[in-house]
Design an enzyme around this catalytic site. Structure first.
Site, PDB file in Angstrom:
ATOM      1  N   ARG A 137       0.835  -1.196   0.000  1.00  0.00           N
ATOM      2  CA  ARG A 137       0.000   0.000   0.000  1.00  0.00           C
ATOM      3  C   ARG A 137       0.874   1.253   0.000  1.00  0.00           C
ATOM      4  NH1 ARG A 137      -2.734  -3.588   3.577  1.00  0.00           N
ATOM      5  NH2 ARG A 137      -1.703  -2.671   5.397  1.00  0.00           N
ATOM      6  N   ARG A 138       2.121   1.109  -0.440  1.00  0.00           N
ATOM      7  CA  ARG A 138       3.081   2.207  -0.426  1.00  0.00           C
ATOM      8  C   ARG A 138       3.636   2.530  -1.804  1.00  0.00           C
ATOM      9  NH1 ARG A 138       6.713   0.184   4.804  1.00  0.00           N
ATOM     10  NH2 ARG A 138       5.011   0.206   6.344  1.00  0.00           N
ATOM     11  N   CYS A 157       1.094  20.172 -12.105  1.00  0.00           N
ATOM     12  CA  CYS A 157      -0.384  20.148 -12.058  1.00  0.00           C
ATOM     13  C   CYS A 157      -0.851  18.749 -11.662  1.00  0.00           C
ATOM     14  CB  CYS A 157      -0.952  20.566 -13.406  1.00  0.00           C
ATOM     15  SG  CYS A 157      -0.624  22.290 -13.827  1.00  0.00           S
ATOM     16  N   SER A 178      -4.726  21.332 -10.339  1.00  0.00           N
ATOM     17  CA  SER A 178      -5.379  22.324 -11.183  1.00  0.00           C
ATOM     18  C   SER A 178      -5.498  21.776 -12.594  1.00  0.00           C
ATOM     19  CB  SER A 178      -4.545  23.613 -11.194  1.00  0.00           C
ATOM     20  OG  SER A 178      -5.048  24.558 -12.102  1.00  0.00           O
ATOM     21  N   ASP A 180      -7.031  22.953 -16.610  1.00  0.00           N
ATOM     22  CA  ASP A 180      -7.716  23.682 -17.672  1.00  0.00           C
ATOM     23  C   ASP A 180      -8.567  22.640 -18.394  1.00  0.00           C
ATOM     24  OD1 ASP A 180      -8.414  24.745 -20.140  1.00  0.00           O
ATOM     25  OD2 ASP A 180      -6.459  25.633 -20.527  1.00  0.00           O
ATOM     26  N   ASN A 188      -4.846  14.611 -20.123  1.00  0.00           N
ATOM     27  CA  ASN A 188      -4.323  13.991 -18.903  1.00  0.00           C
ATOM     28  C   ASN A 188      -4.927  12.613 -18.649  1.00  0.00           C
ATOM     29  OD1 ASN A 188      -4.304  17.211 -17.290  1.00  0.00           O
ATOM     30  ND2 ASN A 188      -2.540  16.138 -18.135  1.00  0.00           N
ATOM     31  N   HIS A 218     -11.365  23.909 -13.907  1.00  0.00           N
ATOM     32  CA  HIS A 218     -11.861  25.205 -14.361  1.00  0.00           C
ATOM     33  C   HIS A 218     -11.977  25.299 -15.878  1.00  0.00           C
ATOM     34  CE1 HIS A 218      -7.442  25.447 -13.709  1.00  0.00           C
ATOM     35  NE2 HIS A 218      -7.463  26.007 -14.917  1.00  0.00           N
ATOM     36  N   TYR A 220     -11.831  28.336 -18.710  1.00  0.00           N
ATOM     37  CA  TYR A 220     -11.474  29.747 -18.919  1.00  0.00           C
ATOM     38  C   TYR A 220     -12.600  30.492 -19.635  1.00  0.00           C
ATOM     39  CZ  TYR A 220      -6.672  29.232 -17.328  1.00  0.00           C
ATOM     40  OH  TYR A 220      -5.558  29.030 -16.560  1.00  0.00           O
TER      41      TYR A 220
END
Length: 278
Positions: A137-138, A157, A178, A180, A188, A218, A220
């Site tokens: 679990r590491r 990010c 964070s 975009d 990602n 978020h 823009y």
């Protein structure tokens, strides 16, 4: 239809309808013309992707498939922090005259640390544990090193992964401070899905679930009309990811070892050149 599309649509609607605008706040990002880049933002978004069921590529618009693989190999395989070793231009704004982004991303993964079993960098430690300690679990990586933040062109990010193996399936939680949403969400998701497939293949495992945790998701202000246009499209069936089965060494993968089959995304309105805030 693609579950990734449905998740993206649900997320975008939530941000636009229930998110909070930062237009009255001072913000760091700027548009190329120097104007402040404001957002509508939602905090604490969690999405699940079952990689055994489908490959999470959007069909609402085309995924830049080869470029997102190139970046994940640049960070995780080359452990590089120099944009001259990466074919895309997306990092140019954060690099210095030599092409370095400082002690960020791949640099952090390549630092060796001492363990009872010997010295490993973060990637090699993951590979070692998946083969030798799959019940651990590491199995964690973390690029958000506070000691080195001052020397980074951009704070990470997507900064940490926690891996877990259950019944021969490799699962992972991706933490991102964070995002975009228009330009980076599916990028990602797809690249970390590919990373899980890569790690699973060389460790004798099957790809399981990717859980994506986004702190600040978020959209823009100048992206809102483009997002609304995407939301009017009908999701299409998800493509299938094909990986060269002969690769058994993580460091032998190349961009050409991956392809998407039966991928038929909607065409993107070429009049929409997506502005990028920096």
């Amino acid at each position: 239809m693609s579950q990734a599309d449905l998740t993206f649509i649900e997320n975008c609607k939530f941000i636009l309808q229930q998110g909070v605008s930062d237009e009255k706040q001072a913000v760091r990002p700027r548009w190329p013309d120097g104007s402040p880049a404001h957002t509508v933002r939602a905090f604490g978004m969690v999405n699940h992707y079952d990689l055994a069921t489908e490959f999470p590529a959007l069909t609402l618009r085309r995924l830049a498939f080869k470029n997102c693989i190139d970046e994940i190999l640049w960070i995780w395989q080359k452990k590089s922090n120099n944009i001259n070793e990466f074919s895309s231009k997306i990092w140019d704004s954060w690099a210095d005259e030599s092409g370095s982004i400082g002690k960020a991303y791949g640099y952090q993964l390549g630092i060796k640390h001492k363990y009872p079993e010997g010295e490993f960098d973060q990637v090699d430690r993951v590979l070692y544990d998946l083969r030798n300690n799959p019940a651990s679990r590491r199995i964690i990586t973390n690029m958000y090193n506070h000691e080195d933040l001052h020397a980074m062109g951009l704070y990470p990010c997507a900064y940490s992964l926690t891996f877990g193996v259950a019944e021969g399936r490799l699962n992972a939680i991706l933490n991102q401070r964070s995002q975009d949403f228009l330009t980076a969400n599916n990028w990602n998701v797809a690249q970390y899905a590919i990373l899980i497939h890569m790690l699973a293949q060389v460790s004798g495992l099957q790809a399981g679930e990717l859980i994506h945790v986004i702190a600040d998701a978020h959209i823009y202000d100048r992206h809102i009309p483009i997002v609304k246009e995407l939301l009017e499209k009908e999701p299409r069936p998800a493509p299938t990811l094909a990986i060269n089965p002969d690769i058994k060494d993580f460091y032998k993968f190349t961009v050409d070892d991956f392809r998407l089959e039966a991928y038929k995304p909607h065409p993107f309105n070429k009049t929409h050149k997506i502005p990028v805030a920096v």
